[in-house]
Design an enzyme around this catalytic site. Structure first.
Site, PDB file in Angstrom:
ATOM      1  CG  ASP A  57      -1.955   1.056   1.221  1.00  0.00           C
ATOM      2  OD1 ASP A  57      -1.911   1.909   0.175  1.00  0.00           O
ATOM      3  OD2 ASP A  57      -2.553   1.581   2.331  1.00  0.00           O
ATOM      4  CD  GLU A  67      -2.214   3.137 -12.230  1.00  0.00           C
ATOM      5  OE1 GLU A  67      -1.399   2.594 -12.525  1.00  0.00           O
ATOM      6  OE2 GLU A  67      -2.580   4.178 -12.988  1.00  0.00           O
TER       7      GLU A  67
HETATM    8  O1  G3I Z   1      -1.474 -11.875 -19.628  1.00  0.00           O
HETATM    9  C1  G3I Z   1      -0.404 -12.102 -19.110  1.00  0.00           C
HETATM   10  C2  G3I Z   1      -0.046 -13.610 -18.764  1.00  0.00           C
HETATM   11  O2  G3I Z   1      -0.502 -14.512 -19.532  1.00  0.00           O
HETATM   12  C3  G3I Z   1       1.075 -13.576 -17.978  1.00  0.00           C
HETATM   13  O3  G3I Z   1       1.282 -14.899 -17.221  1.00  0.00           O
HETATM   14  C4  G3I Z   1       1.541 -12.581 -17.134  1.00  0.00           C
HETATM   15  C5  G3I Z   1       2.960 -12.583 -16.231  1.00  0.00           C
HETATM   16  O4  G3I Z   1       2.901 -11.292 -15.678  1.00  0.00           O
HETATM   17  O5  G3I Z   1       1.375 -11.312 -17.759  1.00  0.00           O
HETATM   18  C6  G3I Z   1       0.013 -11.239 -18.222  1.00  0.00           C
HETATM   19  O6  G3I Z   1      -0.025  -9.692 -18.936  1.00  0.00           O
HETATM   20  C7  G3I Z   1      -0.103  -8.903 -18.207  1.00  0.00           C
HETATM   21  C8  G3I Z   1      -1.028  -8.117 -18.622  1.00  0.00           C
HETATM   22  O7  G3I Z   1      -1.263  -6.753 -17.809  1.00  0.00           O
HETATM   23  C9  G3I Z   1      -2.520  -8.696 -18.249  1.00  0.00           C
HETATM   24  O8  G3I Z   1      -3.468  -7.978 -18.376  1.00  0.00           O
HETATM   25  C10 G3I Z   1       1.384  -8.089 -18.062  1.00  0.00           C
HETATM   26  O9  G3I Z   1       2.337  -8.768 -17.660  1.00  0.00           O
HETATM   27  C11 G3I Z   1       1.231  -6.596 -17.452  1.00  0.00           C
HETATM   28  O10 G3I Z   1       2.209  -5.923 -18.078  1.00  0.00           O
HETATM   29  C12 G3I Z   1       0.098  -5.866 -18.043  1.00  0.00           C
HETATM   30  O11 G3I Z   1      -0.381  -4.804 -17.361  1.00  0.00           O
HETATM   31  C13 G3I Z   1      -1.227  -3.859 -17.765  1.00  0.00           C
HETATM   32  C14 G3I Z   1      -0.434  -2.531 -17.445  1.00  0.00           C
HETATM   33  O12 G3I Z   1      -1.397  -1.449 -17.800  1.00  0.00           O
HETATM   34  C15 G3I Z   1       0.710  -2.095 -18.282  1.00  0.00           C
HETATM   35  O13 G3I Z   1       0.554  -2.399 -19.429  1.00  0.00           O
HETATM   36  C16 G3I Z   1      -2.457  -3.757 -17.081  1.00  0.00           C
HETATM   37  O14 G3I Z   1      -3.144  -4.919 -17.383  1.00  0.00           O
HETATM   38  C17 G3I Z   1      -3.314  -2.781 -17.263  1.00  0.00           C
HETATM   39  O15 G3I Z   1      -4.541  -2.673 -16.371  1.00  0.00           O
HETATM   40  C18 G3I Z   1      -2.480  -1.518 -16.814  1.00  0.00           C
HETATM   41  O16 G3I Z   1      -3.431  -0.377 -17.142  1.00  0.00           O
HETATM   42  C19 G3I Z   1      -2.618   0.881 -17.005  1.00  0.00           C
HETATM   43  C20 G3I Z   1      -2.655   1.698 -18.124  1.00  0.00           C
HETATM   44  O17 G3I Z   1      -1.619   1.007 -18.866  1.00  0.00           O
HETATM   45  C21 G3I Z   1      -2.166   3.171 -17.914  1.00  0.00           C
HETATM   46  N1  G3I Z   1      -3.309   3.828 -16.795  1.00  0.00           N
HETATM   47  C22 G3I Z   1      -3.224   2.951 -15.551  1.00  0.00           C
HETATM   48  C23 G3I Z   1      -3.608   1.666 -15.858  1.00  0.00           C
HETATM   49  C24 G3I Z   1      -3.778   0.816 -14.618  1.00  0.00           C
HETATM   50  O18 G3I Z   1      -2.317   0.474 -14.130  1.00  0.00           O
HETATM   51  O1  9MR Z   2       1.382   6.671 -13.356  1.00  0.00           O
HETATM   52  C1  9MR Z   2       1.440   5.829 -14.322  1.00  0.00           C
HETATM   53  C2  9MR Z   2       0.610   4.746 -14.234  1.00  0.00           C
HETATM   54  O2  9MR Z   2      -0.563   5.122 -14.302  1.00  0.00           O
HETATM   55  C3  9MR Z   2       1.071   3.584 -15.013  1.00  0.00           C
HETATM   56  O3  9MR Z   2      -0.154   2.306 -14.891  1.00  0.00           O
HETATM   57  C4  9MR Z   2       2.473   3.238 -14.940  1.00  0.00           C
HETATM   58  C5  9MR Z   2       2.948   1.976 -15.890  1.00  0.00           C
HETATM   59  O4  9MR Z   2       2.782   2.411 -17.178  1.00  0.00           O
HETATM   60  O5  9MR Z   2       3.379   4.133 -15.136  1.00  0.00           O
HETATM   61  C6  9MR Z   2       3.073   5.260 -14.172  1.00  0.00           C
HETATM   62  O6  9MR Z   2       3.795   6.227 -14.590  1.00  0.00           O
HETATM   63  C7  9MR Z   2       5.272   5.977 -14.128  1.00  0.00           C
HETATM   64  C8  9MR Z   2       5.952   5.843 -15.355  1.00  0.00           C
HETATM   65  O7  9MR Z   2       5.812   4.747 -16.077  1.00  0.00           O
HETATM   66  C9  9MR Z   2       7.894   5.928 -14.907  1.00  0.00           C
HETATM   67  N1  9MR Z   2       7.944   7.048 -14.386  1.00  0.00           N
HETATM   68  C10 9MR Z   2       7.154   6.954 -12.745  1.00  0.00           C
HETATM   69  C11 9MR Z   2       5.704   7.271 -13.291  1.00  0.00           C
HETATM   70  C12 9MR Z   2       4.777   7.577 -12.091  1.00  0.00           C
HETATM   71  O8  9MR Z   2       5.383   7.188 -10.800  1.00  0.00           O
END
Ligand code: G3I
Ligand code: 9MR
Ligand code: ZN
Length: 542
Positions: free
Chosen positions: A508, A517
């Protein structure tokens, strides 16, 4: 550290009441918090090894206790649980809070104190966006919700978030009668539809007026620092059209056309027109047009490997809304091709298509296809029950399932189970759905209530820019944290969670965007489940 884990929002008198205890013990006591009298003594179940936490746990069941009041559980040598209430309406506040949190994510409007309380802030992101591919072209794209802890606005997750709210409203209208004090409260729409409309109104702006394609996202080039939204003044870029975004848009709009019809015919017509226009683009672009972040930028990607699931969902919604057989044919063909027809994740949306088809008037569906879709849906519900039965905390995830946003997956599973029960009544589906709800609200090995502002140990430091920069101790309430992510994908998780079991890879801490997040589409399935748990006993059995 607590050893005894309960749903910190409480239990309803008539529900099955289960808690989980780290360690082994034979007996437990339930104690009235007011006078410290023992009101119930019970026997623990057998000790089980839980892989996801690497703990041995025992569970207790105090369903017998039905008298409203405030209690805690005590176990010799292991200590006490947080206190909790038993009452008819213990989930009402958290349900309203989960929905209200979406209001708190609104962009392009001032959040005034009379609605937002101490979390009010000035209007944000009012500038026009510029097209990535043609920066000389500007578009008015204000409105919608900030996606998450960042201020990006992305069509793909917006589709899931709106769909969950529409489903929540359609399945549990009785649970969404309260006004939640948003600007539109008291108009002719229920507030859950008012809130969804705020996002829909923005989605319209993301559609290319000429060809019907839908832009993938509107974000600044780089994530801003941990600042209030009104201080985030970098230019907003509108990234290219993608087919997953266009299909999610078509589906969401076609669905909205049905739901808003009885309140506002003109709005419903506008939704359907936008949906059909998006479908025209999809037909003209039969090959996937997948989005990848271009170099030299870093807002969320929401990339995808396939768009067939999104197209499948769109065809289901368009068919149910219009009855046009062209959509039915597309749906049937896509069903044959899809490997997974049940997922409710932002990248895997086929489950929404299946749900829609399963609740389409029987005279409109093909009975053979219907039977197959249904069998697949029920099989998945059974598989979820079986995973949960082997899990110490009754979670529907295997150890490898603790990925980024694991709480969304857990809530999606609860949604799936609730809907499966409506299709084919089964107590195990309902009990398992409840276990996911209990987990979210504290019945987990960290005794963490994964929602801000609720429970005895709520999330206090979400990765949420307004909560970090507003100078107020309490974070914006009602937000669902992503939850444990075993992959340790941010520096804080790497520093604090190394060597921990998957379901314990959580901190947390506002730095930990991969575990803590918040996101609109993590709140939205929670709103659905909250709708379900707010029904009176048995009200959900049609
Ligand atoms: O699906 C694979 C799975 O098969 C595998 O075993 C596992 C191992 O880590 O990974 C899984 O994929 C993950 C995927 O999320 C699943 O939905 C990726 O590792 C992981 O990097 C990916 O994370 C996403 C993240 O963005 C990074 O791209 C999250 O789903 C997604 O909710 C999150 O969304 C972000 C936006 O980009 C930006 N705004 C905030 C938001 C919430 O964090
Ligand atoms: O705040 C960003 C968050 O919404 C995304 O899920 C995350 C991964 O894409 O990235 C966060 O932003 C970070 C950035 O990727 C790297 N520099 C620090 C940013 C915030 O702490
Ligand atoms: Zn904004």
């Amino acid at each position: 550290m607590r050893n005894i884990h309960v749903n910190q929002c409480g239990y309803r008198p008539w529900d099955k009441k289960v808690f989980v205890c780290r360690g082994t013990a034979e007996e437990f006591q339930v104690i009235n918090k007011v006078n410290n009298e023992i009101v119930l003594r019970g026997k623990m179940g057998p000790a089980v090894y839980d892989q996801s936490t690497d703990e041995t746990v025992v569970r207790g069941d105090f369903s017998e206790l039905k008298t409203p009041g405030e209690y805690y559980i005590s176990v010799e040598n292991l200590g006490d649980s947080f206190s909790f209430k038993i009452g008819n309406n213990v989930y009402e506040d958290v349900k309203d809070g989960l929905l209200k949190a979406l209001y708190m994510q609104r962009c392009g409007t001032e959040l005034v104190e009379s609605h937002a309380g101490k979390w009010s802030h000035e209007i944000c992101h009012t500038s026009k966006g510029v097209l990535y591919e043609a920066p000389e072209i500007e578009m008015e794209i204000t409105g919608g919700w900030h996606d998450a802890g960042d201020y990006g606005r992305y069509v793909v997750p917006a589709g899931k978030a709106v769909a969950d709210l529409l489903l929540a409203y359609e399945f549990f209208p009785e649970a969404f009668k309260n006004e939640i004090n948003i600007p539109e409260s008291g108009n002719n729409l229920p507030d859950i539809l008012n809130e969804a409309k705020y996002e829909l109104d923005w989605l319209f702006k993301m559609q290319n007026a000429n060809n019907g394609g839908v832009y993938h996202k509107a974000t600044t080039q780089f994530f801003c620092g941990m600042i209030m939204p009104e201080k985030d003044l970098a230019p907003i870029v509108i990234y290219p059209i993608s087919s997953p975004a266009t299909a999610d848009f078509a589906a969401t709009m076609a669905y909205a056309a049905r739901v808003y019809e009885k309140f506002d015919k003109e709005y419903s017509r506008k939704c359907l027109e936008a949906a059909e226009k998006a479908w025209t683009w999809l037909k003209a672009n039969p090959e996937p047009v997948l989005f990848k972040n271009p170099p030299n930028m870093n807002s969320g990607e929401y990339g995808d490997k396939s768009d067939l699931d999104e197209r499948y969902w769109a065809s289901a919604e368009l068919y149910k809304t219009t009855g046009n057989t062209e959509y039915h044919e597309y749906f049937e063909a896509a069903f044959k091709e899809l490997k997974d027809t049940n997922s409710l994740g932002w990248a895997d949306m086929a489950g929404y298509g299946s749900i829609t088809y399963l609740f389409t008037e029987r005279s409109m569906v093909d009975s053979e296809v219907y039977a197959k879709v249904k069998a697949g849906f029920i099989d998945k519900a059974r598989a979820l029950v079986s995973i949960s039965q082997k899990d110490g905390y009754k979670v529907t995830r295997l150890p490898e399932g603790y990925i980024w946003g694991s709480n969304m997956n857990i809530l999606n599973n609860a949604m799936h189970l609730v809907i499966a029960d409506i299709l084919e009544s089964n107590n195990a589906f309902i009990e398992t759905a409840f276990s996911q709800w209990n987990y979210l609200l504290g019945a987990n090995s960290l005794s963490q209530c994964y929602v801000t502002g609720y429970g005895s140990k709520p999330i206090m430091h979400p990765h949420h820019r307004p909560s970090e920069d507003d100078g107020i101790t309490e974070p914006v309430p009602g937000l669902v944290s992503g939850g444990p992510c075993r992959a340790l994908l941010d520096p804080a998780a790497k520093a604090h969670c190394g060597g921990k079991a998957p379901a314990k890879c959580f901190i947390d801490d506002a730095e930990s965007y991969s575990t803590n997040e918040i996101a609109i589409y993590w709140n939205s399935p929670a709103v659905f489940v909250a709708g379900f748990v707010n029904l009176k006993m048995c009200e959900f059995k049609p």
